[in-house]
Design a protein around this motif. Structure first.
Motif, PDB file in Angstrom:
ATOM      1  N   ALA A 161       0.812  -1.217   0.000  1.00 14.79           N
ATOM      2  CA  ALA A 161       0.000   0.000   0.000  1.00 14.79           C
ATOM      3  C   ALA A 161       0.847   1.270   0.000  1.00 14.79           C
ATOM      4  O   ALA A 161       0.311   2.369  -0.136  1.00 14.79           O
ATOM      5  N   ASP A 162       2.147   1.141   0.146  1.00 16.21           N
ATOM      6  CA  ASP A 162       3.056   2.291   0.095  1.00 16.21           C
ATOM      7  C   ASP A 162       2.916   2.937  -1.287  1.00 16.21           C
ATOM      8  O   ASP A 162       3.254   2.330  -2.303  1.00 16.21           O
ATOM      9  N   ASP A 163       2.404   4.164  -1.321  1.00 14.90           N
ATOM     10  CA  ASP A 163       2.120   4.791  -2.615  1.00 14.90           C
ATOM     11  C   ASP A 163       3.127   5.886  -2.974  1.00 14.90           C
ATOM     12  O   ASP A 163       2.858   6.730  -3.828  1.00 14.90           O
ATOM     13  N   ARG A 164       4.299   5.844  -2.347  1.00 19.44           N
ATOM     14  CA  ARG A 164       5.310   6.845  -2.668  1.00 19.44           C
ATOM     15  C   ARG A 164       5.778   6.725  -4.123  1.00 19.44           C
ATOM     16  O   ARG A 164       5.748   5.644  -4.707  1.00 19.44           O
ATOM     17  N   THR A 165       6.235   7.837  -4.662  1.00 21.51           N
ATOM     18  CA  THR A 165       6.776   7.840  -6.021  1.00 21.51           C
ATOM     19  C   THR A 165       8.128   7.130  -6.033  1.00 21.51           C
ATOM     20  O   THR A 165       8.744   6.898  -4.981  1.00 21.51           O
ATOM     21  N   LEU A 166       8.593   6.823  -7.232  1.00 20.91           N
ATOM     22  CA  LEU A 166       9.892   6.182  -7.360  1.00 20.91           C
ATOM     23  C   LEU A 166      10.995   7.120  -6.862  1.00 20.91           C
ATOM     24  O   LEU A 166      11.989   6.667  -6.277  1.00 20.91           O
ATOM     25  N   ALA A 167      10.813   8.418  -7.058  1.00 22.04           N
ATOM     26  CA  ALA A 167      11.798   9.386  -6.571  1.00 22.04           C
ATOM     27  C   ALA A 167      11.887   9.350  -5.046  1.00 22.04           C
ATOM     28  O   ALA A 167      12.981   9.381  -4.464  1.00 22.04           O
ATOM     29  N   ALA A 168      10.725   9.272  -4.382  1.00 15.78           N
ATOM     30  CA  ALA A 168      10.711   9.232  -2.915  1.00 15.78           C
ATOM     31  C   ALA A 168      11.325   7.937  -2.403  1.00 15.78           C
ATOM     32  O   ALA A 168      12.093   7.940  -1.429  1.00 15.78           O
ATOM     33  N   LEU A 169      11.014   6.833  -3.034  1.00 16.86           N
ATOM     34  CA  LEU A 169      11.620   5.561  -2.646  1.00 16.86           C
ATOM     35  C   LEU A 169      13.121   5.578  -2.899  1.00 16.86           C
ATOM     36  O   LEU A 169      13.908   5.037  -2.113  1.00 16.86           O
ATOM     37  N   GLY A 170      13.507   6.229  -3.989  1.00 19.12           N
ATOM     38  CA  GLY A 170      14.929   6.331  -4.316  1.00 19.12           C
ATOM     39  C   GLY A 170      15.708   7.094  -3.261  1.00 19.12           C
ATOM     40  O   GLY A 170      16.852   6.742  -2.947  1.00 19.12           O
ATOM     41  N   ARG A 171      15.087   8.131  -2.712  1.00 19.76           N
ATOM     42  CA  ARG A 171      15.768   8.897  -1.669  1.00 19.76           C
ATOM     43  C   ARG A 171      16.045   8.009  -0.447  1.00 19.76           C
ATOM     44  O   ARG A 171      17.063   8.161   0.222  1.00 19.76           O
ATOM     45  N   GLN A 172      15.118   7.080  -0.172  1.00 17.52           N
ATOM     46  CA  GLN A 172      15.312   6.197   0.983  1.00 17.52           C
ATOM     47  C   GLN A 172      16.478   5.231   0.770  1.00 17.52           C
ATOM     48  O   GLN A 172      17.214   4.913   1.702  1.00 17.52           O
ATOM     49  N   VAL A 173      16.663   4.753  -0.477  1.00 16.82           N
ATOM     50  CA  VAL A 173      17.713   3.750  -0.728  1.00 16.82           C
ATOM     51  C   VAL A 173      18.978   4.369  -1.308  1.00 16.82           C
ATOM     52  O   VAL A 173      19.970   3.662  -1.516  1.00 16.82           O
ATOM     53  N   GLY A 174      18.939   5.688  -1.594  1.00 18.00           N
ATOM     54  CA  GLY A 174      20.135   6.359  -2.093  1.00 18.00           C
ATOM     55  C   GLY A 174      20.345   6.228  -3.585  1.00 18.00           C
ATOM     56  O   GLY A 174      21.476   6.000  -4.039  1.00 18.00           O
ATOM     57  N   ALA A 175      19.270   6.367  -4.357  1.00 16.39           N
ATOM     58  CA  ALA A 175      19.381   6.273  -5.814  1.00 16.39           C
ATOM     59  C   ALA A 175      18.387   7.236  -6.449  1.00 16.39           C
ATOM     60  O   ALA A 175      17.333   7.539  -5.875  1.00 16.39           O
TER      61      ALA A 175
END
Length: 248
Positions: A161-175
């Protein structure tokens, strides 16, 4: 390294598996068709997972190391075919649509042992003809190999259900989202939205097999509303989630 169990002959049979039960990783020298007459079946290999409700079957090519997982009470029907018989010409596991005739053929073929009779040979021939005519379905959740991609996919597996954008997810993993977008296409052969939809449908089938209410499934899998979930589910499987549960 654990040795993979080798069962040369892929059995043709019907067996029941309790909810959550599994058959560990193994391989056959034969091709195999696996079908859930009841419940939802997942087949997992090193390349990913394929999931099938009762309107789908999974083709497992000879030599493929695979494991089975039952979701809901599973009526598992398997058809073994010699490696020389590959009516689909497929070298990778594939989900196939199962229409009413193919369903009845699989049930009939797995209910009785092979007696070598002409009648059974004819039944098998018709079954293979129907397989050739079965549309392939994109119900594959590939497993990423790139570490950054694995990190993103694991976040979403834990919470579809996590609806974050790919950019937001990328910030979490460093990409960057550009890097991740490129990895989704090169590593998994699909876009980020396509993979996330596959994940949500996969999880939805599991929850439906556990008799979770449709509205709760929609919420837990990240759809904005039950109607949005029902629409995607109907377009993918040809029937509503409610109809799926009634026939599971």
């Amino acid at each position: 390294m654990t040795e993979i169990r080798h069962e040369p002959v892929a059995p043709t049979r019907t067996q029941w598996l309790a909810p959550g039960a599994a058959i560990d990783a193994h391989r056959h020298d034969d091709h195999q068709i696996v079908y859930a007459g009841r419940g939802v079946l997942a087949v997992t290999t090193g390349a990913g997972s394929w999931i099938a409700p009762g309107t789908r079957a999974i083709w497992v090519p000879a030599g493929t190391v695979h494991a089975h997982q039952a979701h809901g009470e599973l009526e598992l029907r398997t058809v073994g075919l010699p490696a020389r018989d590959n009516p689909l010409g497929l070298e990778q596991p594939t989900v196939l649509e199962v229409g009413p005739l193919l369903r009845e053929l699989i049930i009939a073929y797995t209910q009785t042992p092979d007696d070598g009779s002409p009648e059974r040979a004819r039944l098998r021939a018709v079954l293979l003809d129907q397989l050739k005519a079965s549309p392939q379905q994109p119900l594959h959740l590939p497993t990423p190999t790139a570490p950054l991609l694995r990190a993103v996919c694991e976040i979403l597996r834990e919470n579809p259900a996590d609806d974050r954008t790919l950019a937001a997810l990328g910030r979490q993993v460093g990409a960057s989202d550009r890097t991740l977008s490129r990895l989704f296409k090169s590593d998994l052969g699909m876009t980020f939205p396509q993979w996330r939809t596959q994940l949500r449908l996969y999880r939805a089938l599991v929850l439906l097999a556990e008799d979770t209410p449709v509205t709760a499934v929609a919420h837990r899998c990240g759809w904005s509303s039950a109607s949005a979930f029902i629409d995607v589910f109907r377009r993918t499987f040809g029937h509503t989630p409610g109809a799926h549960q009634r026939h599971a």
